[in-house]
Design an enzyme around this catalytic site. Structure first.
Site, mmCIF file in Angstrom:
data_model
loop_
_atom_site.group_PDB
_atom_site.id
_atom_site.type_symbol
_atom_site.label_atom_id
_atom_site.label_comp_id
_atom_site.label_asym_id
_atom_site.label_seq_id
_atom_site.Cartn_x
_atom_site.Cartn_y
_atom_site.Cartn_z
ATOM 1 C CD GLU A 8 -2.901 1.438 2.161
ATOM 2 O OE1 GLU A 8 -3.064 2.637 2.459
ATOM 3 O OE2 GLU A 8 -3.416 0.492 2.770
ATOM 4 C CG HIS A 10 -0.795 5.505 -1.604
ATOM 5 N ND1 HIS A 10 -1.705 4.648 -2.188
ATOM 6 C CD2 HIS A 10 -0.942 5.345 -0.262
ATOM 7 C CE1 HIS A 10 -2.368 4.007 -1.232
ATOM 8 N NE2 HIS A 10 -1.927 4.411 -0.062
ATOM 9 C CG HIS A 164 -6.717 3.197 -0.262
ATOM 10 N ND1 HIS A 164 -7.018 4.554 -0.235
ATOM 11 C CD2 HIS A 164 -5.579 3.044 0.444
ATOM 12 C CE1 HIS A 164 -6.094 5.180 0.454
ATOM 13 N NE2 HIS A 164 -5.205 4.292 0.889
ATOM 14 C CG ASP A 289 -0.835 4.404 4.157
ATOM 15 O OD1 ASP A 289 -0.905 4.775 2.964
ATOM 16 O OD2 ASP A 289 -1.775 4.528 4.950
#
Length: 353
Positions: A8, A10, A164, A289
């Site tokens: 995860e 980004h 998400h 994250d």
């Protein structure tokens, strides 16, 4: 632990960058925007420093899901996916991709997903919660009947779908009125995503398409500790009455069989152990994250967490290797990843906390 796989993680393109700005003070936004736009430089140094061999990258939120014009959503999704494919091609040994999908139009989303998997080599898709569409319902959740053909194509592709978070729309967020601190990752993200996941489980989707795999972040958005109560109150345990949803089995069955959970943004050993007890270490995946959390915080916690080394290796590497068919095996798993050559010799010490 060396050789970790994180999924995860980004990035942003210029068209979606401002979606992550929110109310951040400018000093924090300067840092976060730089993190979001970088793939090949600081990100790789962070990975090298903390034993992360590979990141599976996905577009920031809410991005495509918040574009109410379906044609524009299709355009931005395709632009983001093409950009990501170019970046992955530079270092496929360190990066792989998740597709962004214009789910305002389920048929277009299915076509884009097929393109991303079969032509671009992506390993799955990540959708930022419900989708908005002009002239229709405020929020399109993916348990709706209109999405059944889409899910049929996802099952055929045989790759995971990451659900998400995003915030609820303002007109549906009265519960947070006067308490904006509860929005976002503090609480609203988890609540919104947990309800969406429960809708999928209760809708009968997994009876119709048992081969689907859904991933939830942040240690399962609070769901692992709720499974018994959810099924007990729906009459499964005491056989008081049949459940009032279309699914044929207890909710926990689908949670255990069709879902994986990541550690993204939830770096607490008690939460990890609770999740292991509910869903098993075979269905948990390490994630950080980035850039909304720090790689060092995630990696240092995970490397020192009071779990067995066998579980650490499964959660940190081998579960993801198998799920995404990465075929990494033991390569570099017990070695420090090779240093990455970059233009800069150092990066700023300032971090988001």
């Amino acid at each position: 632990m060396q050789g970790k796989i994180a999924l995860e993680e980004h990035f942003a393109i210029p068209d979606t960058l401002e979606d992550s700005h929110g109310p951040l003070p400018e000093a924090c936004w300067t840092e976060l925007s730089a993190r979001l736009l970088d793939i090949q430089d600081r990100r790789l140094r962070e990975m090298d420093a903390r034993g992360i061999e590979m990141m599976l990258l996905s577009l920031n939120a809410p991005a495509v899901q918040a574009i109410a014009d379906p044609a524009r959503a299709v355009e931005i999704a395709r632009r983001a996916n093409d950009y990501l494919a170019e970046e992955v091609a530079k270092r496929p040994d360190r990066f792989q991709g998740f597709a962004a999908l214009p789910l305002q139009d389920p048929d277009a989303a299915a076509r884009e997903f097929i393109r991303c998997v079969r032509e671009l080599g992506f390993r799955g898709a990540l959708a930022n919660g419900f989708s908005e569409v002009r002239g229709g319902p405020d929020m399109l959740y993916y348990d709706l009947p209109m999405y059944r053909p889409f899910w049929a194509e996802v099952e055929k592709l045989g790759v995971p779908f990451y659900l998400h978070p995003r915030n609820p729309l303002p007109q549906h967020a009265q519960i947070y009125a006067g308490h904006p601190w509860l929005l976002g990752p503090t609480w609203a993200f988890g609540q919104e995503t947990a309800v969406h996941a429960l809708r999928l489980m209760g809708s009968g989707l997994f009876d119709e398409h048992p081969g689907l795999t859904i991933i939830l972040g942040h240690m399962g958005e609070g769901l692992p500790i709720s499974m018994w109560r959810i099924d007990n109150r729906n009459g499964w345990t005491r056989h008081i009455a049949p459940p009032s949803y279309p699914a044929k089995r207890p909710i926990a069955d689908y949670f255990h069989e069709n879902f994986y959970i990541t550690t993204s943004g939830n770096f607490r050993t008690q939460s990890l152990v609770d999740t292991m007890l509910e869903i098993g270490s075979d269905r948990i995946l390490f994630s950080t994250d980035w850039p909304f959390e720090n790689v060092d915080h995630a990696a240092m916690w995970f490397d020192d967490a009071a779990i067995s080394e066998a579980d650490r290796r499964k959660i940190g590497r081998t579960n993801a290797d198998a799920l995404f068919k990465l075929d990494l095996g033991t390569r570099a798993a017990d070695q420090t990843p090779p240093p990455t050559r970059t233009a800069a010799d150092h990066f700023p010490e300032r971090q988001l906390v």
